[in-house]
Design a protein around this motif. Structure first.
Motif, PDB file in Angstrom:
ATOM      1  N   TRP A 276       0.826  -1.210   0.000  1.00 16.54           N
ATOM      2  CA  TRP A 276       0.000   0.000   0.000  1.00 16.54           C
ATOM      3  C   TRP A 276       0.864   1.265   0.000  1.00 16.54           C
ATOM      4  O   TRP A 276       0.487   2.279  -0.586  1.00 16.54           O
ATOM      5  CB  TRP A 276      -0.940  -0.009   1.200  1.00 16.54           C
ATOM      6  CG  TRP A 276      -2.072  -0.994   1.051  1.00 16.54           C
ATOM      7  CD1 TRP A 276      -2.279  -1.839  -0.005  1.00 16.54           C
ATOM      8  CD2 TRP A 276      -3.129  -1.252   1.987  1.00 16.54           C
ATOM      9  NE1 TRP A 276      -3.406  -2.604   0.217  1.00 16.54           N
ATOM     10  CE2 TRP A 276      -3.941  -2.262   1.431  1.00 16.54           C
ATOM     11  CE3 TRP A 276      -3.449  -0.739   3.236  1.00 16.54           C
ATOM     12  CZ2 TRP A 276      -5.067  -2.751   2.083  1.00 16.54           C
ATOM     13  CZ3 TRP A 276      -4.578  -1.224   3.893  1.00 16.54           C
ATOM     14  CH2 TRP A 276      -5.378  -2.217   3.321  1.00 16.54           C
ATOM     15  N   ILE A 277       2.024   1.198   0.650  1.00 11.51           N
ATOM     16  CA  ILE A 277       2.952   2.331   0.572  1.00 11.51           C
ATOM     17  C   ILE A 277       3.389   2.541  -0.871  1.00 11.51           C
ATOM     18  O   ILE A 277       3.406   3.674  -1.378  1.00 11.51           O
ATOM     19  CB  ILE A 277       4.182   2.097   1.474  1.00 11.51           C
ATOM     20  CG1 ILE A 277       3.795   2.222   2.954  1.00 11.51           C
ATOM     21  CG2 ILE A 277       5.297   3.103   1.142  1.00 11.51           C
ATOM     22  CD1 ILE A 277       4.935   1.902   3.901  1.00 11.51           C
ATOM     23  N   PHE A 278       3.743   1.458  -1.540  1.00 12.94           N
ATOM     24  CA  PHE A 278       4.176   1.555  -2.941  1.00 12.94           C
ATOM     25  C   PHE A 278       3.077   2.132  -3.818  1.00 12.94           C
ATOM     26  O   PHE A 278       3.323   3.017  -4.648  1.00 12.94           O
ATOM     27  CB  PHE A 278       4.583   0.170  -3.456  1.00 12.94           C
ATOM     28  CG  PHE A 278       4.927   0.142  -4.919  1.00 12.94           C
ATOM     29  CD1 PHE A 278       6.162   0.594  -5.366  1.00 12.94           C
ATOM     30  CD2 PHE A 278       4.002  -0.319  -5.857  1.00 12.94           C
ATOM     31  CE1 PHE A 278       6.486   0.581  -6.719  1.00 12.94           C
ATOM     32  CE2 PHE A 278       4.305  -0.333  -7.207  1.00 12.94           C
ATOM     33  CZ  PHE A 278       5.550   0.119  -7.641  1.00 12.94           C
ATOM     34  N   TYR A 279       1.847   1.648  -3.649  1.00 14.85           N
ATOM     35  CA  TYR A 279       0.732   2.161  -4.454  1.00 14.85           C
ATOM     36  C   TYR A 279       0.531   3.664  -4.217  1.00 14.85           C
ATOM     37  O   TYR A 279       0.332   4.428  -5.173  1.00 14.85           O
ATOM     38  CB  TYR A 279      -0.565   1.415  -4.101  1.00 14.85           C
ATOM     39  CG  TYR A 279      -0.587  -0.036  -4.476  1.00 14.85           C
ATOM     40  CD1 TYR A 279       0.260  -0.540  -5.463  1.00 14.85           C
ATOM     41  CD2 TYR A 279      -1.446  -0.927  -3.835  1.00 14.85           C
ATOM     42  CE1 TYR A 279       0.234  -1.897  -5.795  1.00 14.85           C
ATOM     43  CE2 TYR A 279      -1.480  -2.273  -4.167  1.00 14.85           C
ATOM     44  CZ  TYR A 279      -0.634  -2.751  -5.145  1.00 14.85           C
ATOM     45  OH  TYR A 279      -0.661  -4.085  -5.472  1.00 14.85           O
ATOM     46  N   SER A 280       0.572   4.074  -2.967  1.00 17.48           N
ATOM     47  CA  SER A 280       0.347   5.491  -2.639  1.00 17.48           C
ATOM     48  C   SER A 280       1.423   6.377  -3.245  1.00 17.48           C
ATOM     49  O   SER A 280       1.134   7.435  -3.818  1.00 17.48           O
ATOM     50  CB  SER A 280       0.316   5.680  -1.113  1.00 17.48           C
ATOM     51  OG  SER A 280      -0.664   4.868  -0.517  1.00 17.48           O
ATOM     52  N   VAL A 281       2.675   5.962  -3.119  1.00 16.47           N
ATOM     53  CA  VAL A 281       3.779   6.734  -3.694  1.00 16.47           C
ATOM     54  C   VAL A 281       3.645   6.801  -5.210  1.00 16.47           C
ATOM     55  O   VAL A 281       3.816   7.873  -5.816  1.00 16.47           O
ATOM     56  CB  VAL A 281       5.131   6.116  -3.295  1.00 16.47           C
ATOM     57  CG1 VAL A 281       6.279   6.775  -4.064  1.00 16.47           C
ATOM     58  CG2 VAL A 281       5.366   6.251  -1.799  1.00 16.47           C
ATOM     59  N   ALA A 282       3.309   5.671  -5.819  1.00 13.09           N
ATOM     60  CA  ALA A 282       3.199   5.630  -7.282  1.00 13.09           C
ATOM     61  C   ALA A 282       2.106   6.564  -7.787  1.00 13.09           C
ATOM     62  O   ALA A 282       2.297   7.295  -8.779  1.00 13.09           O
ATOM     63  CB  ALA A 282       2.930   4.194  -7.739  1.00 13.09           C
ATOM     64  N   VAL A 283       0.965   6.570  -7.120  1.00 12.73           N
ATOM     65  CA  VAL A 283      -0.147   7.433  -7.545  1.00 12.73           C
ATOM     66  C   VAL A 283       0.238   8.903  -7.434  1.00 12.73           C
ATOM     67  O   VAL A 283       0.001   9.698  -8.363  1.00 12.73           O
ATOM     68  CB  VAL A 283      -1.406   7.138  -6.696  1.00 12.73           C
ATOM     69  CG1 VAL A 283      -2.466   8.218  -6.917  1.00 12.73           C
ATOM     70  CG2 VAL A 283      -1.969   5.769  -7.040  1.00 12.73           C
ATOM     71  N   ILE A 284       0.839   9.281  -6.325  1.00 10.22           N
ATOM     72  CA  ILE A 284       1.178  10.690  -6.116  1.00 10.22           C
ATOM     73  C   ILE A 284       2.299  11.130  -7.050  1.00 10.22           C
ATOM     74  O   ILE A 284       2.250  12.235  -7.620  1.00 10.22           O
ATOM     75  CB  ILE A 284       1.565  10.934  -4.641  1.00 10.22           C
ATOM     76  CG1 ILE A 284       0.350  10.712  -3.743  1.00 10.22           C
ATOM     77  CG2 ILE A 284       2.101  12.346  -4.451  1.00 10.22           C
ATOM     78  CD1 ILE A 284       0.624  10.892  -2.264  1.00 10.22           C
ATOM     79  N   VAL A 285       3.304  10.287  -7.250  1.00  6.36           N
ATOM     80  CA  VAL A 285       4.396  10.638  -8.170  1.00  6.36           C
ATOM     81  C   VAL A 285       3.854  10.822  -9.577  1.00  6.36           C
ATOM     82  O   VAL A 285       4.200  11.791 -10.277  1.00  6.36           O
ATOM     83  CB  VAL A 285       5.499   9.558  -8.152  1.00  6.36           C
ATOM     84  CG1 VAL A 285       6.462   9.758  -9.315  1.00  6.36           C
ATOM     85  CG2 VAL A 285       6.266   9.611  -6.836  1.00  6.36           C
ATOM     86  N   ALA A 286       2.993   9.888 -10.016  1.00  6.96           N
ATOM     87  CA  ALA A 286       2.417   9.997 -11.355  1.00  6.96           C
ATOM     88  C   ALA A 286       1.597  11.278 -11.497  1.00  6.96           C
ATOM     89  O   ALA A 286       1.692  11.981 -12.515  1.00  6.96           O
ATOM     90  CB  ALA A 286       1.545   8.770 -11.652  1.00  6.96           C
ATOM     91  N   TYR A 287       0.811  11.592 -10.478  1.00  8.11           N
ATOM     92  CA  TYR A 287      -0.019  12.803 -10.529  1.00  8.11           C
ATOM     93  C   TYR A 287       0.849  14.052 -10.573  1.00  8.11           C
ATOM     94  O   TYR A 287       0.596  14.975 -11.354  1.00  8.11           O
ATOM     95  CB  TYR A 287      -0.936  12.841  -9.303  1.00  8.11           C
ATOM     96  CG  TYR A 287      -1.877  14.032  -9.285  1.00  8.11           C
ATOM     97  CD1 TYR A 287      -3.114  13.968  -9.917  1.00  8.11           C
ATOM     98  CD2 TYR A 287      -1.522  15.210  -8.639  1.00  8.11           C
ATOM     99  CE1 TYR A 287      -3.983  15.047  -9.898  1.00  8.11           C
ATOM    100  CE2 TYR A 287      -2.378  16.298  -8.616  1.00  8.11           C
ATOM    101  CZ  TYR A 287      -3.608  16.212  -9.251  1.00  8.11           C
ATOM    102  OH  TYR A 287      -4.451  17.297  -9.241  1.00  8.11           O
ATOM    103  N   ARG A 288       1.880  14.082  -9.742  1.00  8.48           N
ATOM    104  CA  ARG A 288       2.749  15.263  -9.710  1.00  8.48           C
ATOM    105  C   ARG A 288       3.468  15.471 -11.041  1.00  8.48           C
ATOM    106  O   ARG A 288       3.641  16.606 -11.499  1.00  8.48           O
ATOM    107  CB  ARG A 288       3.775  15.131  -8.575  1.00  8.48           C
ATOM    108  CG  ARG A 288       3.180  15.196  -7.178  1.00  8.48           C
ATOM    109  CD  ARG A 288       4.264  15.100  -6.120  1.00  8.48           C
ATOM    110  NE  ARG A 288       5.150  16.267  -6.147  1.00  8.48           N
ATOM    111  CZ  ARG A 288       6.250  16.376  -5.431  1.00  8.48           C
ATOM    112  NH1 ARG A 288       6.621  15.369  -4.641  1.00  8.48           N
ATOM    113  NH2 ARG A 288       6.986  17.464  -5.496  1.00  8.48           N
ATOM    114  N   MET A 289       3.889  14.401 -11.644  1.00  6.79           N
ATOM    115  CA  MET A 289       4.627  14.522 -12.898  1.00  6.79           C
ATOM    116  C   MET A 289       3.718  14.873 -14.075  1.00  6.79           C
ATOM    117  O   MET A 289       4.129  15.560 -15.014  1.00  6.79           O
ATOM    118  CB  MET A 289       5.372  13.223 -13.194  1.00  6.79           C
ATOM    119  CG  MET A 289       6.554  12.967 -12.275  1.00  6.79           C
ATOM    120  SD  MET A 289       7.498  11.493 -12.734  1.00  6.79           S
ATOM    121  CE  MET A 289       8.895  11.610 -11.602  1.00  6.79           C
TER     122      MET A 289
END
Length: 483
Positions: A276-289
């Motif tokens: 779940w940590i990985f999923y959360s980081v991935a979603v936010i990184v993708a959104y920010r980029m």
């Protein structure tokens, strides 16, 4: 009638130890030639002498605690110890009022991390170290309570872990010393390793020690108004690693230190947490980029996002940047992960991964029963059967958590706080996370300008959230006091 002497005696003994810990901040201030060391020594003498007298007067031959005494001990500790922690903050720098000092101490011992001090940069080094010691002590206390007391008291489904590494066999004290000793050595080892790696990443010895204490307790107190903003780079990766280690079950890490890594790897709670940590980081990184204009290197975006997601997920509460600038979706993700929290049996806070796993299993079973009403379904988690009393306890916890969270939001709003401030204030208090966002919050995250009523409501929220709600609410039943 409940015999209160064993409870009072244990609280006094623990208070005596906490009082002795004031010696380190006193030495630090003395070496820094800050006169605050005198107030710290005075506080230490007051606490140790009173604790010794009370412990002597309440000596008892009782060899174990009853269930009722266990409830009183856990609830009483987190009411009395904040009084001890508040004393140096009132007598010495920053000379807080009783409300602010008790709030700060409760925030430390519950490892919440919200501060009522207007400016941290100006505090004597010993005062900041005392705040860190409160968090480190509170983190250790929570781990011991989670493994010794809550399973016996069947709070929030914790009876599922009653034989998970340690079995108290219905008696609380006989093996409590052994459990506490093993947990303490592991906790101390992790803290030392964290401090060493912080030094290697460029921190001074003082900063490394202070932040190691607040990282491994997932507390989040810092000695800087910028929180972790002054340690951009390798230190963020170090903190991320140890925040994760501190928020996974300590029993699993003890088994790993004995050479058995299989239980740690096979623990579905640990794997779910990391996933779940990985999923959360991935979603936010993708959104920010994709949607937020980025001036930093993509790898720096990953590092910054990873650190700030883990610090909220674990309930540590550090901040290396203003996450509100990331946009609405990242804020929602961070808000949600804060309500999930770390693993059971760790210094992590909030609801915990385990309870969400039980909730999802119960929902899945109910859907299957609707499809096949006459078929029997056995709920299982980590290869073990989920007994009905575990499921009922978890459902009761979720119900009380939502109700308490809602009432806390309403209560904070009625004190005059902005709706956003009331929402995030209730969120950070009941889940013991740390940061609060809103127009009344100062630039360094301090809630010093909050109304007195709001501070006491948040203090109550921190207290209830850290003790898993039910262990406090049971004290309100008249039948409890009749034994």
């Amino acid at each position: 009638m409940i015999d209160l002497r064993p409870v009072i005696n244990l609280i006094a003994r623990i208070g005596f130890v906490l009082g002795l810990m004031m010696a380190l901040p006193a030495v630090i201030d003395y070496q820094a030639r800050d006169p605050n060391w005198v107030r710290m020594v005075q506080s230490m003498l007051i606490v140790t002498v009173l604790s010794a007298l009370i412990a002597t007067a309440s000596r008892s031959r009782a060899g174990s605690l009853t269930i009722e005494q266990s409830f009183l001990l856990t609830s009483g500790l987190w009411l009395v110890l904040p009084l001890i922690g508040a004393l140096p903050l009132m007598l010495g720098a920053p000379k807080l009022s009783f409300t602010d000092a008790y709030f700060e101490s409760m925030s430390g011992l519950t490892t919440t991390g919200t501060t009522a001090i207007p400016k941290l940069d100006d505090l004597p080094p010993g005062a900041n170290m005392w705040r860190a010691i409160l968090q480190w002590s509170g983190g250790l206390g929570i781990v011991v309570v989670a493994m010794v007391f809550l399973p016996v008291m069947k709070v929030g489904g914790m009876q599922f872990f009653r034989s998970e590494g340690f079995d108290t066999l219905g008696k609380v004290l006989p093996r409590a010393g052994q459990i506490a000793a093993e947990m303490t050595w592991l906790y101390l080892g992790i803290t030392i390793a964290c401090a060493v790696m912080f030094i290697a990443s460029g921190m001074s010895f003082y900063d490394a020690l202070l932040h190691a204490l607040t990282t491994c307790s997932t507390g989040g107190f810092s000695n800087y108004d910028a929180s972790f903003g002054g340690f951009i780079g390798p230190a963020e990766w170090v903190a991320s690693l140890f925040m994760v280690l501190a928020s996974i079950p300590f029993v699993r890490m003890i088994q790993a230190t004995r050479g058995d890594f299989v239980p740690l790897w096979r623990d579905t709670q640990v794997r779910t947490y990391l996933r779940w940590i990985f999923y959360s980081v991935a979603v936010i990184v993708a959104y920010r980029m994709l949607y937020i204009h980025q001036t930093m290197h993509p790898w720096d975006t990953v590092r910054e996002t990873t650190f700030n997601v883990i610090t909220i997920f674990s309930g540590t509460g550090f901040a290396s940047t203003n996450v509100l600038e990331w946009g609405h979706l990242p804020f929602v993700v961070l808000f949600c992960v804060g309500l999930i929290g770390g693993c059971t049996g760790s210094t992590g806070c909030s609801v915990k991964i385990f309870r969400y796993q039980v909730l999802f299993e119960a929902i899945r079973a109910q859907i299957r029963r609707m499809q096949s009403p006459h078929r029997l379904y056995s709920l299982r988690l980590s290869g073990k059967r989920l007994e009905h009393d575990v499921v009922y306890s978890v459902m009761a916890f979720f119900t009380m958590f939502v109700l308490t969270f809602g009432l806390l939001i309403v209560g904070l709003a009625l004190t005059g706080l902005h709706p956003k401030t009331a929402l995030t204030g209730a969120w950070t208090a009941i889940a013991n996370i740390g940061p609060v966002w809103g127009p009344e919050v100062s630039y360094n995250g301090s809630i010093a300008s909050f109304p007195t009523a709001a501070k006491w409501l948040m203090t109550l929220g921190m207290y209830l959230g850290r003790l898993e709600l039910m262990s406090v609410f049971v004290l309100l039943l008249p039948r409890f006091w009749r034994g």
